[in-house]
Design a protein around this motif. Structure first.
Motif, PDB file in Angstrom:
ATOM      1  N   ALA A 119     -10.087  -5.896   7.992  1.00  0.00           N
ATOM      2  CA  ALA A 119     -10.299  -4.657   8.750  1.00  0.00           C
ATOM      3  C   ALA A 119     -11.101  -3.661   7.909  1.00  0.00           C
ATOM      4  O   ALA A 119     -10.818  -3.469   6.734  1.00  0.00           O
ATOM      5  N   ARG A 120     -12.093  -3.059   8.517  1.00  0.00           N
ATOM      6  CA  ARG A 120     -12.933  -2.085   7.796  1.00  0.00           C
ATOM      7  C   ARG A 120     -12.216  -0.735   7.725  1.00  0.00           C
ATOM      8  O   ARG A 120     -11.484  -0.361   8.650  1.00  0.00           O
ATOM      9  N   ILE A 121     -12.478   0.002   6.654  1.00  0.00           N
ATOM     10  CA  ILE A 121     -11.807   1.292   6.464  1.00  0.00           C
ATOM     11  C   ILE A 121     -12.105   2.250   7.608  1.00  0.00           C
ATOM     12  O   ILE A 121     -11.205   2.913   8.129  1.00  0.00           O
ATOM     13  N   ALA A 122     -13.366   2.313   8.029  1.00  0.00           N
ATOM     14  CA  ALA A 122     -13.723   3.234   9.111  1.00  0.00           C
ATOM     15  C   ALA A 122     -12.976   2.878  10.400  1.00  0.00           C
ATOM     16  O   ALA A 122     -12.551   3.765  11.145  1.00  0.00           O
ATOM     17  N   THR A 123     -12.802   1.589  10.652  1.00  0.00           N
ATOM     18  CA  THR A 123     -12.070   1.142  11.847  1.00  0.00           C
ATOM     19  C   THR A 123     -10.611   1.595  11.782  1.00  0.00           C
ATOM     20  O   THR A 123     -10.042   2.082  12.762  1.00  0.00           O
ATOM     21  N   ILE A 124     -10.013   1.422  10.607  1.00  0.00           N
ATOM     22  CA  ILE A 124      -8.618   1.828  10.418  1.00  0.00           C
ATOM     23  C   ILE A 124      -8.481   3.337  10.611  1.00  0.00           C
ATOM     24  O   ILE A 124      -7.579   3.817  11.299  1.00  0.00           O
ATOM     25  N   GLN A 125      -9.418   4.091  10.020  1.00  0.00           N
ATOM     26  CA  GLN A 125      -9.344   5.552  10.145  1.00  0.00           C
ATOM     27  C   GLN A 125      -9.445   5.987  11.599  1.00  0.00           C
ATOM     28  O   GLN A 125      -8.688   6.845  12.058  1.00  0.00           O
ATOM     29  N   ARG A 126     -10.391   5.383  12.333  1.00  0.00           N
ATOM     30  CA  ARG A 126     -10.544   5.761  13.747  1.00  0.00           C
ATOM     31  C   ARG A 126      -9.293   5.434  14.547  1.00  0.00           C
ATOM     32  O   ARG A 126      -8.828   6.241  15.346  1.00  0.00           O
ATOM     33  N   ALA A 127      -8.746   4.243  14.310  1.00  0.00           N
ATOM     34  CA  ALA A 127      -7.546   3.830  15.052  1.00  0.00           C
ATOM     35  C   ALA A 127      -6.395   4.789  14.767  1.00  0.00           C
ATOM     36  O   ALA A 127      -5.645   5.175  15.671  1.00  0.00           O
ATOM     37  N   ALA A 128      -6.246   5.207  13.501  1.00  0.00           N
ATOM     38  CA  ALA A 128      -5.176   6.131  13.133  1.00  0.00           C
ATOM     39  C   ALA A 128      -5.398   7.489  13.791  1.00  0.00           C
ATOM     40  O   ALA A 128      -4.472   8.084  14.354  1.00  0.00           O
ATOM     41  N   GLU A 129      -6.634   7.965  13.742  1.00  0.00           N
ATOM     42  CA  GLU A 129      -6.927   9.309  14.253  1.00  0.00           C
ATOM     43  C   GLU A 129      -6.722   9.400  15.764  1.00  0.00           C
ATOM     44  O   GLU A 129      -6.334  10.438  16.267  1.00  0.00           O
ATOM     45  N   ARG A 130      -6.972   8.303  16.448  1.00  0.00           N
ATOM     46  CA  ARG A 130      -6.723   8.305  17.894  1.00  0.00           C
ATOM     47  C   ARG A 130      -5.260   8.598  18.199  1.00  0.00           C
ATOM     48  O   ARG A 130      -4.932   9.064  19.277  1.00  0.00           O
ATOM     49  N   LYS A 131      -4.363   8.309  17.263  1.00  0.00           N
ATOM     50  CA  LYS A 131      -2.941   8.577  17.507  1.00  0.00           C
ATOM     51  C   LYS A 131      -2.419   9.765  16.688  1.00  0.00           C
ATOM     52  O   LYS A 131      -1.218   9.907  16.464  1.00  0.00           O
ATOM     53  N   GLY A 132      -3.344  10.608  16.216  1.00  0.00           N
ATOM     54  CA  GLY A 132      -2.934  11.825  15.515  1.00  0.00           C
ATOM     55  C   GLY A 132      -2.605  11.620  14.044  1.00  0.00           C
ATOM     56  O   GLY A 132      -2.095  12.520  13.382  1.00  0.00           O
ATOM     57  N   TRP A 133      -2.891  10.445  13.511  1.00  0.00           N
ATOM     58  CA  TRP A 133      -2.599  10.165  12.108  1.00  0.00           C
ATOM     59  C   TRP A 133      -3.884  10.025  11.310  1.00  0.00           C
ATOM     60  O   TRP A 133      -4.985   9.990  11.858  1.00  0.00           O
ATOM     61  N   PHE A 134      -3.712   9.910   9.996  1.00  0.00           N
ATOM     62  CA  PHE A 134      -4.859   9.990   9.083  1.00  0.00           C
ATOM     63  C   PHE A 134      -4.661   9.004   7.936  1.00  0.00           C
ATOM     64  O   PHE A 134      -3.578   8.944   7.346  1.00  0.00           O
ATOM     65  N   TYR A 135      -5.689   8.184   7.657  1.00  0.00           N
ATOM     66  CA  TYR A 135      -5.687   7.310   6.472  1.00  0.00           C
ATOM     67  C   TYR A 135      -6.739   7.865   5.510  1.00  0.00           C
ATOM     68  O   TYR A 135      -7.935   7.709   5.734  1.00  0.00           O
ATOM     69  N   PRO A 136      -6.314   8.555   4.429  1.00  0.00           N
ATOM     70  CA  PRO A 136      -7.256   9.349   3.644  1.00  0.00           C
ATOM     71  C   PRO A 136      -8.263   8.625   2.739  1.00  0.00           C
ATOM     72  O   PRO A 136      -9.357   9.158   2.552  1.00  0.00           O
ATOM     73  N   PRO A 137      -7.953   7.464   2.116  1.00  0.00           N
ATOM     74  CA  PRO A 137      -8.933   6.968   1.132  1.00  0.00           C
ATOM     75  C   PRO A 137     -10.334   6.787   1.741  1.00  0.00           C
ATOM     76  O   PRO A 137     -10.474   6.197   2.804  1.00  0.00           O
ATOM     77  N   ASP A 138     -11.328   7.328   1.063  1.00  0.00           N
ATOM     78  CA  ASP A 138     -12.664   7.440   1.650  1.00  0.00           C
ATOM     79  C   ASP A 138     -13.784   7.027   0.698  1.00  0.00           C
ATOM     80  O   ASP A 138     -14.657   7.823   0.356  1.00  0.00           O
ATOM     81  N   PRO A 139     -13.795   5.755   0.263  1.00  0.00           N
ATOM     82  CA  PRO A 139     -14.940   5.317  -0.537  1.00  0.00           C
ATOM     83  C   PRO A 139     -16.211   5.506   0.288  1.00  0.00           C
ATOM     84  O   PRO A 139     -16.155   5.456   1.521  1.00  0.00           O
ATOM     85  N   SER A 140     -17.355   5.717  -0.371  1.00  0.00           N
ATOM     86  CA  SER A 140     -18.549   6.037   0.423  1.00  0.00           C
ATOM     87  C   SER A 140     -19.022   4.827   1.232  1.00  0.00           C
ATOM     88  O   SER A 140     -19.790   4.962   2.159  1.00  0.00           O
ATOM     89  N   SER A 141     -18.496   3.646   0.913  1.00  0.00           N
ATOM     90  CA  SER A 141     -18.834   2.419   1.649  1.00  0.00           C
ATOM     91  C   SER A 141     -17.933   2.207   2.867  1.00  0.00           C
ATOM     92  O   SER A 141     -17.810   1.090   3.376  1.00  0.00           O
ATOM     93  N   ILE A 142     -17.340   3.276   3.327  1.00  0.00           N
ATOM     94  CA  ILE A 142     -16.279   3.247   4.330  1.00  0.00           C
ATOM     95  C   ILE A 142     -16.573   2.417   5.593  1.00  0.00           C
ATOM     96  O   ILE A 142     -15.689   1.812   6.185  1.00  0.00           O
ATOM     97  N   LYS A 143     -17.854   2.356   5.980  1.00  0.00           N
ATOM     98  CA  LYS A 143     -18.208   1.608   7.194  1.00  0.00           C
ATOM     99  C   LYS A 143     -18.219   0.101   6.955  1.00  0.00           C
ATOM    100  O   LYS A 143     -18.169  -0.677   7.902  1.00  0.00           O
ATOM    101  N   TYR A 144     -18.365  -0.306   5.712  1.00  0.00           N
ATOM    102  CA  TYR A 144     -18.542  -1.721   5.400  1.00  0.00           C
ATOM    103  C   TYR A 144     -17.377  -2.310   4.612  1.00  0.00           C
ATOM    104  O   TYR A 144     -17.087  -3.497   4.700  1.00  0.00           O
ATOM    105  N   ALA A 145     -16.733  -1.476   3.798  1.00  0.00           N
ATOM    106  CA  ALA A 145     -15.668  -1.968   2.923  1.00  0.00           C
ATOM    107  C   ALA A 145     -14.465  -2.385   3.753  1.00  0.00           C
ATOM    108  O   ALA A 145     -14.117  -1.730   4.742  1.00  0.00           O
ATOM    109  N   THR A 146     -13.806  -3.461   3.350  1.00  0.00           N
ATOM    110  CA  THR A 146     -12.601  -3.919   4.041  1.00  0.00           C
ATOM    111  C   THR A 146     -11.367  -3.433   3.290  1.00  0.00           C
ATOM    112  O   THR A 146     -11.420  -3.159   2.089  1.00  0.00           O
ATOM    113  N   ILE A 147     -10.262  -3.381   4.006  1.00  0.00           N
ATOM    114  CA  ILE A 147      -9.024  -2.934   3.364  1.00  0.00           C
ATOM    115  C   ILE A 147      -8.621  -3.899   2.247  1.00  0.00           C
ATOM    116  O   ILE A 147      -8.137  -3.471   1.191  1.00  0.00           O
ATOM    117  N   GLY A 148      -8.839  -5.197   2.445  1.00  0.00           N
ATOM    118  CA  GLY A 148      -8.490  -6.165   1.403  1.00  0.00           C
ATOM    119  C   GLY A 148      -9.222  -5.859   0.098  1.00  0.00           C
ATOM    120  O   GLY A 148      -8.618  -5.816  -0.974  1.00  0.00           O
TER     121      GLY A 148
END
Lengths: 489, 489
Positions: A119-148
């Motif tokens: 799962a990509r970081i940006a995807t996780i952040q969007r999914a969290a934000e849709r439900k009012g939550w926030f996943y803060p870590p924000d490497p600049s590669s956020i659109k491409y980097a995976t959580i693994g």
């Protein structure tokens, strides 16, 4: 390092056994796939024998068991955004690609996310934000980097001082030991105090101690509002001195980014427009406050007062678009620098607050002493500076100077009580400096742990501990998904 | 476990060598000192041969080297507030007491504290607050627990869901390997990504993997304001159902404590006054919000609205004194329970939010099935319930029932996806249940790590991994510093 003949026979045998075990369709050996899996953002290419895309959990275990039996190196791989060569299969063998495992489940009641490693970081952040939550870590590669991958490197980002790094948002991990057994560390609960903290040992171990197949993440309530602010200073020393004064309050900005004048010049050339029209060729501080509106309103006053006293020029973003414009500029810093040389040694060092000024003076000294550009920016609230040493790889003399400069830098960093890496990890690129950071007992302890978990040394071998002279390897000429110019508007 | 004759001779020899090395005045062997160092709050007494109070850093290394050479068990000790026997020298040998090493230095600019292992949590909190900063971990033993011990057990507390646990506030650790070499993990910087994350492996390892001699702590800005609120519910199930509704918002209370009716009855008998006059014999939720005043004002409305809908009675603390009164009651919960039996099995289990109600129903079933009181309270926002099984130790039948009840509880917890310990750790008390929580590969990995770091198995041996039937050992009759009744006023 070429595999010896006996090893090669072993590896061929292992691969045919693997095909039988997990299915030929999960294995690619075409040259395009091999090349794509041969490198990460450090662009140091080492071809693997095969790229494996397992379909089931148990396939990962089976693969690792076979790899142990036949001594095949296995390099786990996420988005390939690592800047250190951590994802390069330096000893060949199999690349284990889990980027197709990308489910994201938000538990809005518990404030947790259960995610697969791809799962990509940006995807996780969007999914969290849709439900009012926030996943803060924000490497600049956020659109491409995976959580693994970000767990494997304990990735940070701009908001580290306020929100911490990846390690601070991991409740639980599941996966496989290097020897192929399934394990679960910390069960994905909000508290866990049973046995050794293996979860956190896996975090930041750069895929050398286990393969992550599932993670449970901590989410926090989404900050209500943000406020973005830019301040200019004639020189770096003034910017850093002012930053220290601001942090004393105690005020905790979500972001406090420092840009030296070399970086600003790169940006201005690259985007063909001034970063801050009123103050060209200045050192900059980019500030973001977040939280409750009333709190921001108060802190804003503090920041404005501070700016009147210390900055030569400043401006607040009066709209989300203006704020985004400021951040877009910051995000292309890394790319912009390639005007100053076709190669860079990209260091993500950390120093204590008391050493900010000695550090920046040292980067300027390196520039003078070695005749190479040393553009530097960084996350100032946590002391994490990105120092770049730019050179042209075709120019042998420059390459030698770069090698000398990076050694001088790393020695200085450690002498200032600093760290050779704050968020990128060691991979291949920092291996020559590991022994500056850690004493013999520390290294021996880490090696003893590696041996205890991976007795056949098959999982991502050659990383962290084996010194590798990265500046001697010609980087691959390749266009990666994140290589793009910003829209000039 | 008695030392064999050969071992005893070795130990005597080692002790006389140690005297020569670090000075006789650093070593106590009088019976009072030995007894005091023989137990922690679990009151399981095992006499050591000597208690060592090192004066210098290098004395710790020298002691550990001697202990390895002569195979003397070494048990590090802080405030002795552990509830699991983690600080009991179960195999005798030397107790290493660092409670005199207690310096606390606040770096107000960086938001960090550098502390020695013997510094008490309350002392650290006060020192931080004087400079506008905040150290959040708040075990109820805060006045007595040392930072060394709370790091060793990764102690939590009431504010865990919002603020996390001890692990979340450790930037760096210094100390000694079990084999006596000096090491430094993570250098006390705000980011660190060089080599394996040994710092976090030490955290929660209960003094079995190293001796901490210095820690660098993360501080955060002190919350501006607090608001305390009490809500009553006729039954536990209603309280828990309401708590889940409140957490859905997403609203992050600093504290959300649950008390079942058995606990409330204990408290009311113990303090000889109702906890909540309007609603005696109710299950309670104690809520605290903290943060910016404007944010609290908004969240307060949400909580009041929620209380109107779900609680039978509620009341807000209108002053700091009133709030403190509510918290004072909560802090004596553990003591109050001894009316229901002279012994208790005190479990700090964790379950996912979806299992709160099955869990509380199971504690009530245990009460019925085994005829023992099972008062339960806990930190509901993170699922960390303290379940107590009360019995009279003189009554053989009750003791057997308690043993059966705790096995039934732990099996249920694990079947609900929970953890056998959330913040106390394993020590001796939870060792029989470790294999319910972890599979064979997980345990073997932990044991391999223990062996890699402590090949002679000298550091706090007998803990975590060796099953010990704690209910068969008669606890010592002793009055510990924290054994006191609250002022009844």
């Amino acid at each position: 390092m070429k595999a010896k003949k006996k090893d090669r026979t072993q590896r061929e045998k292992a691969l045919s056994l693997l095909k039988r075990k997990i299915g030929a369709e999960a294995i690619r050996t075409d040259s395009k796939s091999l090349f794509e899996a041969s490198l990460d953002n450090a662009r140091l290419s080492f071809l693997p024998d095969a790229v494996i895309f397992p379909r089931k959990e148990e396939d990962v275990g089976a693969l690792l068991k076979l790899a142990n039996r036949h001594r095949v190196p296995v390099t786990p791989r996420g988005g390939g955004t690592a800047t250190t060569g951590a994802a390069s299969p330096v000893q060949g063998g199999w690349v284990l690609d889990l980027t197709y495992w990308r489910s994201v489940k938000i538990d809005a009641e518990s404030g947790m996310a259960t995610v697969q490693p791809g799962a990509r970081i940006a995807t996780i952040q969007r999914a969290a934000e849709r439900k009012g939550w926030f996943y803060p870590p924000d490497p600049s590669s956020i659109k491409y980097a995976t959580i693994g991958g970000t767990i494997a490197t304990n990735a940070g980002g701009m908001s580290g001082a306020k929100y911490g790094v990846t390690r601070d948002y991991i409740f639980g991990l599941e996966g496989f030991l290097p020897t192929g057994e399934k394990v679960r560390w910390a069960a994905g609960l909000k508290k866990f105090a049973s046995g050794y903290n293996m979860r956190d040992l896996w975090i930041g171990s750069e895929g050398t101690l286990g393969v992550i197949t599932k993670a449970v993440l901590k989410l926090i309530p989404k900050p209500q509002a943000r406020w973005t602010f830019l301040a200019a200073f004639p020189k770096e020393v003034q910017a850093l001195r002012a930053a220290r004064k601001l942090l004393k309050v105690p005020l905790m900005p979500a972001i406090l980014e420092f840009l030296d004048r070399q970086t600003v010049q790169c940006l201005e050339n690259y985007t063909a427009k001034p970063v801050f029209k009123a103050a060209p060729n200045s050192s900059l501080l980019l500030i973001e406050l977040d939280g409750h509106e009333a709190q921001i309103a108060e802190e804003k006053e503090v920041v404005m007062q501070w700016a009147y006293e210390h900055a030569s020029h400043f401006r607040e973003a009066t709209s989300l678009e203006e704020a985004e414009e400021l951040w877009a500029v910051r995000r292309v810093c890394s790319q912009a620098m390639f005007q100053m040389g076709d190669a860079k040694l990209n260091e993500d060092i950390v120093v204590p607050m008391q050493s900010y000024i000695p550090l920046i003076n040292h980067t300027l000294k390196l520039k003078r002493d070695f005749g190479l550009a040393t553009p530097t920016f960084g996350h100032i609230a946590d002391g994490n500076f990105h120092v770049h040493i730019m050179f042209n790889r075709g120019d042998k003399k420059q390459a030698r100077q770069a090698e000398k400069a990076i050694h001088a830098l790393m020695q200085k960093v450690v002498s200032l009580g600093g760290a050779i890496s704050g968020e990128h990890g060691i991979g291949l690129a920092k291996t020559p400096f590991l022994r500056l950071q850690h004493n013999r007992a520390e290294i021996n302890t880490m090696l003893a742990i590696k041996k205890a978990l991976d007795p056949n040394y098959i999982l991502n071998p050659g990383k962290i501990f084996d010194p590798y002279q990265v500046w001697k390897k010609e980087p691959a000429k390749v266009r990666l998904p994140w290589d793009h110019r910003p829209k000039s508007s």
